[in-house]
Design a protein around this motif. Structure first.
Motif, PDB file in Angstrom:
ATOM      1  N   GLY A 123      24.493  14.831  13.220  1.00 43.07           N
ATOM      2  CA  GLY A 123      23.810  15.969  13.811  1.00 43.07           C
ATOM      3  C   GLY A 123      22.308  15.966  13.668  1.00 43.07           C
ATOM      4  N   VAL A 124      21.769  15.153  12.774  1.00 41.57           N
ATOM      5  CA  VAL A 124      20.322  15.155  12.549  1.00 41.57           C
ATOM      6  C   VAL A 124      19.566  14.724  13.803  1.00 41.57           C
ATOM      7  N   ASP A 131      15.171  22.187  14.721  1.00 46.92           N
ATOM      8  CA  ASP A 131      15.239  22.770  13.383  1.00 46.92           C
ATOM      9  C   ASP A 131      15.483  21.705  12.320  1.00 46.92           C
ATOM     10  N   VAL A 132      15.399  20.440  12.689  1.00 46.51           N
ATOM     11  CA  VAL A 132      15.299  19.319  11.747  1.00 46.51           C
ATOM     12  C   VAL A 132      13.919  18.710  11.964  1.00 46.51           C
ATOM     13  N   LEU A 133      13.079  18.784  10.939  1.00 47.31           N
ATOM     14  CA  LEU A 133      11.663  18.485  11.093  1.00 47.31           C
ATOM     15  C   LEU A 133      11.181  17.525  10.016  1.00 47.31           C
ATOM     16  N   TYR A 134       9.927  17.163  10.121  1.00 46.14           N
ATOM     17  CA  TYR A 134       9.307  16.289   9.127  1.00 46.14           C
ATOM     18  C   TYR A 134       7.955  16.829   8.653  1.00 46.14           C
ATOM     19  N   ALA A 203      26.872  17.120   5.680  1.00 45.42           N
ATOM     20  CA  ALA A 203      26.850  17.495   7.099  1.00 45.42           C
ATOM     21  C   ALA A 203      25.937  18.692   7.324  1.00 45.42           C
ATOM     22  N   LEU A 204      25.535  18.848   8.580  1.00 44.39           N
ATOM     23  CA  LEU A 204      24.824  20.050   8.986  1.00 44.39           C
ATOM     24  C   LEU A 204      25.831  21.122   9.393  1.00 44.39           C
ATOM     25  N   ASP A 208      26.218  28.405  17.292  1.00 42.89           N
ATOM     26  CA  ASP A 208      25.508  28.836  18.500  1.00 42.89           C
ATOM     27  C   ASP A 208      24.230  28.028  18.708  1.00 42.89           C
ATOM     28  N   ASP A 209      24.342  26.715  18.510  1.00 39.35           N
ATOM     29  CA  ASP A 209      23.234  25.776  18.699  1.00 39.35           C
ATOM     30  C   ASP A 209      22.035  26.103  17.801  1.00 39.35           C
TER      31      ASP A 209
END
Length: 324
Positions: A123-124, A131-134, A203-204, A208-209
């Motif tokens: 999922g990353v 909403d997965v950032l660096y 896992a993530l 609802d996305d």
């Protein structure tokens, strides 16, 4: 393909902010310049560009389109393609593209950037740039006061967590088996109210996305709104191996980059690099500025070469001089 028949002053490999900035500067210096771009800039999944004065929030695609338009306005040429290899021929550089075409230039500028190799966590990749950032300086303001998790990947994880704490009072450092805290680091995190969670992340959790948390190996869930990760940033300049130029390992984390001097000159004469290709942490504005700086250095180098050629012709009693 007309560009195959021309000797360009400069060929730029990579048409992101660094490459386009350099291309425009060189075209304005009345240099013939070709920008070869394969696409795939690392920030294309981001909703907007941040930290770029007067262009705050512009989409990456819109910024690139504006850059290509400016390049064309000043006489620069842009083509879509992937450079497979580069070689020297009679003092010039010959690039071979993936469609079999070639182009020739007196100097090269590498702005091909890097590839972010994301953690192997389901999922990353799908949520990268959302909403997965660096980078906290790219997205910190937009995620302020949200629940932020930092997925540890090495010794720099503590500083990352403390940095994200600037934008949110709710930060969790997920050790994920990647780091063991010293007493001093634990004290720092506790003093800044950064929570620490042991155990591996499996896992993530998405509803609802939207990211709502991460699952741990023991089945428990840590509630989050944002997950910060540390990708390995791998150079995309492998086509230069035929010139004897190899990307080097990063000192501060996993990844590779091209080593340059302050002007962007690599160890290979006639080849410069700018942007993420040499500085993996460069933001859009920083990368564009580096492209501009390298362009000035390249033009200065060409000025000296043009002058040497003119002097040689004058000494030989030839009236003709180089065009520029």
């Amino acid at each position: 393909m007309e560009y195959q028949e021309q000797l360009f002053d400069v060929a730029v490999i990579g048409g992101g902010p660094a490459g386009l900035s350099a291309g425009v500067a060189l075209a304005r210096a009345l240099r013939s310049v070709l920008v070869v771009d394969a696409g795939g800039q690392r920030n294309l999944k981001a909703q907007g560009v941040h930290g770029f004065l007067s262009r705050e929030g512009v989409s990456p695609q819109e910024l690139l389109a504006a850059g290509r338009e400016e390049l064309s306005e000043f006489g620069g040429t842009a083509v879509t393609g992937f450079v497979k290899s580069a070689r020297r021929d009679d003092g010039h550089f010959v690039l071979t593209l993936d469609d079999g075409s070639t182009c020739t230039a007196r100097r090269l500028l590498i702005t091909s950037g890097v590839t972010d190799e994301l953690p192997d966590l389901p999922g990353v990749a799908e949520r990268w740039g959302r909403d997965v950032l660096y980078c906290p300086y790219c997205h910190g303001f937009e995620i302020r006061n949200q629940r932020v998790g930092l997925l540890a990947a090495g010794a720099h994880a503590v500083l990352q967590a403390l940095t994200f704490r600037q934008w949110s009072p709710d930060v969790t450092l997920l050790l994920n088996g990647a780091v063991t805290l010293s007493a001093g680091e634990a004290e720092q995190l506790e003093a800044r109210s950064v929570k620490v969670v042991d155990g591996g992340v499996s896992a993530l959790v998405v509803q609802d996305d939207r990211l709502t948390g991460v699952s741990l190996d023991d089945g428990s869930v840590v509630a989050l709104d944002v997950l910060a990760v540390s990708p390995a940033t791998m150079s995309k300049a492998n086509m230069l191996q035929t010139l004897g130029l190899e990307p080097e390992d990063l000192e501060e984390g996993p990844g590779t980059r091209l080593q340059t001097d302050e002007s962007g000159l690599t160890q290979c004469p006639g080849v410069w690099a700018a942007g993420n290709a040499t500085d993996v942490s460069a933001q859009v504005m920083t990368a564009a500025a580096a492209g501009l700086k390298a362009a000035a250095a390249i033009n200065a180098d060409l000025v000296l070469e043009d002058t040497r050629q003119a002097v040689e012709l004058a000494r030989a009693g030839t009236t003709a001089v180089p065009a520029r």
